[in-house]
Design a protein around this motif. Sequence first.
Motif, mmCIF file in Angstrom:
data_model
loop_
_atom_site.group_PDB
_atom_site.id
_atom_site.type_symbol
_atom_site.label_atom_id
_atom_site.label_comp_id
_atom_site.label_asym_id
_atom_site.label_seq_id
_atom_site.Cartn_x
_atom_site.Cartn_y
_atom_site.Cartn_z
ATOM 1 N N TRP A 212 0.822 -1.197 0.000
ATOM 2 C CA TRP A 212 0.000 0.000 0.000
ATOM 3 C C TRP A 212 0.867 1.261 0.000
ATOM 4 O O TRP A 212 0.513 2.288 0.563
ATOM 5 N N TYR A 213 2.037 1.143 -0.609
ATOM 6 C CA TYR A 213 2.964 2.283 -0.681
ATOM 7 C C TYR A 213 3.151 2.651 -2.145
ATOM 8 O O TYR A 213 3.378 1.790 -3.013
ATOM 9 N N CYS A 214 3.060 3.948 -2.438
ATOM 10 C CA CYS A 214 3.267 4.467 -3.794
ATOM 11 C C CYS A 214 4.635 5.139 -3.848
ATOM 12 O O CYS A 214 4.843 6.167 -3.188
ATOM 13 N N GLN A 215 5.554 4.541 -4.627
ATOM 14 C CA GLN A 215 6.911 5.063 -4.679
ATOM 15 C C GLN A 215 6.974 6.368 -5.457
ATOM 16 O O GLN A 215 7.752 7.263 -5.110
ATOM 17 N N MET A 216 6.182 6.501 -6.497
ATOM 18 C CA MET A 216 6.212 7.725 -7.290
ATOM 19 C C MET A 216 5.762 8.924 -6.464
ATOM 20 O O MET A 216 6.364 9.996 -6.525
ATOM 21 N N CYS A 217 4.721 8.737 -5.700
ATOM 22 C CA CYS A 217 4.211 9.838 -4.864
ATOM 23 C C CYS A 217 4.841 9.844 -3.479
ATOM 24 O O CYS A 217 4.626 10.803 -2.705
ATOM 25 N N CYS B 117 -0.144 4.357 2.349
ATOM 26 C CA CYS B 117 -1.558 4.240 2.712
ATOM 27 C C CYS B 117 -1.713 3.183 3.790
ATOM 28 O O CYS B 117 -0.941 2.219 3.864
ATOM 29 N N ARG B 118 -2.761 3.346 4.633
ATOM 30 C CA ARG B 118 -2.921 2.462 5.783
ATOM 31 C C ARG B 118 -3.700 1.189 5.452
ATOM 32 O O ARG B 118 -3.529 0.182 6.099
ATOM 33 N N ASP B 119 -4.566 1.253 4.456
ATOM 34 C CA ASP B 119 -5.359 0.083 4.122
ATOM 35 C C ASP B 119 -5.619 0.080 2.623
ATOM 36 O O ASP B 119 -5.204 0.975 1.871
ATOM 37 N N GLU B 120 -6.308 -0.957 2.176
ATOM 38 C CA GLU B 120 -6.554 -1.135 0.752
ATOM 39 C C GLU B 120 -7.474 -0.053 0.207
ATOM 40 O O GLU B 120 -7.293 0.415 -0.933
ATOM 41 N N ASN B 121 -8.435 0.365 1.007
ATOM 42 C CA ASN B 121 -9.357 1.405 0.554
ATOM 43 C C ASN B 121 -8.627 2.725 0.352
ATOM 44 O O ASN B 121 -8.849 3.438 -0.644
ATOM 45 N N GLY B 122 -7.764 3.082 1.280
ATOM 46 C CA GLY B 122 -7.001 4.315 1.130
ATOM 47 C C GLY B 122 -6.087 4.272 -0.075
ATOM 48 O O GLY B 122 -5.921 5.282 -0.789
ATOM 49 N N PHE B 123 -5.475 3.093 -0.340
ATOM 50 C CA PHE B 123 -4.585 2.970 -1.491
ATOM 51 C C PHE B 123 -5.376 3.084 -2.799
ATOM 52 O O PHE B 123 -4.900 3.684 -3.780
ATOM 53 N N LYS B 124 -6.593 2.543 -2.805
ATOM 54 C CA LYS B 124 -7.441 2.641 -3.985
ATOM 55 C C LYS B 124 -7.838 4.095 -4.251
ATOM 56 O O LYS B 124 -7.833 4.557 -5.415
ATOM 57 N N CYS B 125 -8.170 4.808 -3.205
ATOM 58 C CA CYS B 125 -8.505 6.234 -3.362
ATOM 59 C C CYS B 125 -7.315 7.032 -3.870
ATOM 60 O O CYS B 125 -7.467 7.953 -4.690
ATOM 61 N N HIS B 126 -6.112 6.680 -3.395
ATOM 62 C CA HIS B 126 -4.916 7.390 -3.844
ATOM 63 C C HIS B 126 -4.651 7.121 -5.318
ATOM 64 O O HIS B 126 -4.248 8.037 -6.066
ATOM 65 N N MET B 127 -4.878 5.887 -5.758
ATOM 66 C CA MET B 127 -4.630 5.556 -7.160
ATOM 67 C C MET B 127 -5.574 6.341 -8.089
ATOM 68 O O MET B 127 -5.216 6.618 -9.245
ATOM 69 N N MET B 128 -6.717 6.715 -7.591
ATOM 70 C CA MET B 128 -7.686 7.441 -8.411
ATOM 71 C C MET B 128 -7.542 8.956 -8.272
ATOM 72 O O MET B 128 -8.253 9.715 -8.951
#
Length: 410
Positions: free
Chosen positions: A28-33, A37-48
């Motif tokens: 749940w970590y974005c290397q580019m940004c 993120c703490r959970d899957e939902n937060g990571f999904k929101c970040h990807m969008m």
Amino acid sequence: MGKEKGGFLTPKAIANRIKAKGLQKLRWYCQMCQKQCRDENGFKCHMMSESHQRQLLLFAENPDEYVDTFSKDFEEDYLELLRRRFGTKRVHANIVYQEYINNRDHVHMNSTMWETLTDFVKWVGKEGKCIVDYTEKGWFVAYIDRNPEAIKLMESKQKKEKMDLDDEEKTAKFIQQQIEKAAYTEKNTKLVVEFTELQREDDDEKVTFSLGQTSKKTEDTKIQAVDNPFKKPVKPEVKKPKHESRWDPVPEEAPSSSHKTEKVAQKRKAKSALDEIMEFEEQKREKMNRKDYWLHPGIVVKIVSKKLGDKYYKKKAYVKEVQDLYAGLIKTIDEGVTLRVDQTHVETVIPAIGKPVIIVNGAYRGTEAILEDIDQKKFSCTLKINSSLLKGRILKEVQYEDVSKLYQPS
């Protein structure tokens, strides 16, 4: 006045800071940004999110540049941690990696050119930046310090060890010369006999001599006491054959017991001093050359581990090359298959009496010798050195694990 929301010391803000300090899941970590993120939902929101989409557009323009940058940063941080934390010691690669990812801001491996830690370890070994080897416990790495000061220190250390070995060889040569000189002197020196005057302790005691048997029977006659027994006493004349003398020859007097004792004591004293010198040099060499690794090129070993396969178990091979202090390449004698093994996978081989061997550990490490005898009860053997300045010297009670058969191709 309303109650202020979102304060710095509110329980929610404190909980958020506590959670942010810890290491979250890597997926749940974005290397580019550089956002965790703490959970899957937060990571999904970040990807969008719009910011993430802009970073993806930048990455799509030149992906190789970003991957190379991330790979370079990961490599530098990993090697720097390895250098500062472990130095040039041999350590498991995963132990270093676990300490590396404890840093929250580290570069993640899924953003680099290497998919797994094994690929990265193989790459740094191929580039010559680390010494890597594989065992049944996994991959091990050892940092190669190429700092000019470290190289200079290593060269001075090797030079000092070489000087110590030269001094040992000179001392051994001097001791051998002294032994040969003492043996030559003892062989050519004749025993000096000292004659002393015979003295009597009691003047009243009578001195008698028993003459040798003659061809005619003579009666025993009493000889008068005289001061000097070697003077001619007054006695009846006894006719003797021409071939016999009147008196038996007086034997030469042997050296006195005190003279003998003193000479033997001096000899023992000189011998013990020489033994002490040799024993001291032996202990010095033993302390310097006794290591926890023993693999040596050109020796015959036996495979004692089934991890290499059942078909190689109990097979004999010879060491072609020692790539690491604890590992090397061996080639089986029967099949001719080359394998990379750790020293725990093999053991030494004791040949028949009279065959050449190599001493792989201890005072005479790396010296060729001839096997003279085997003591099965003590698991030791007797060797005769066949090289260096100590050629012909006998070594007793050398343990099995310190000696191995010398490979001689047929």
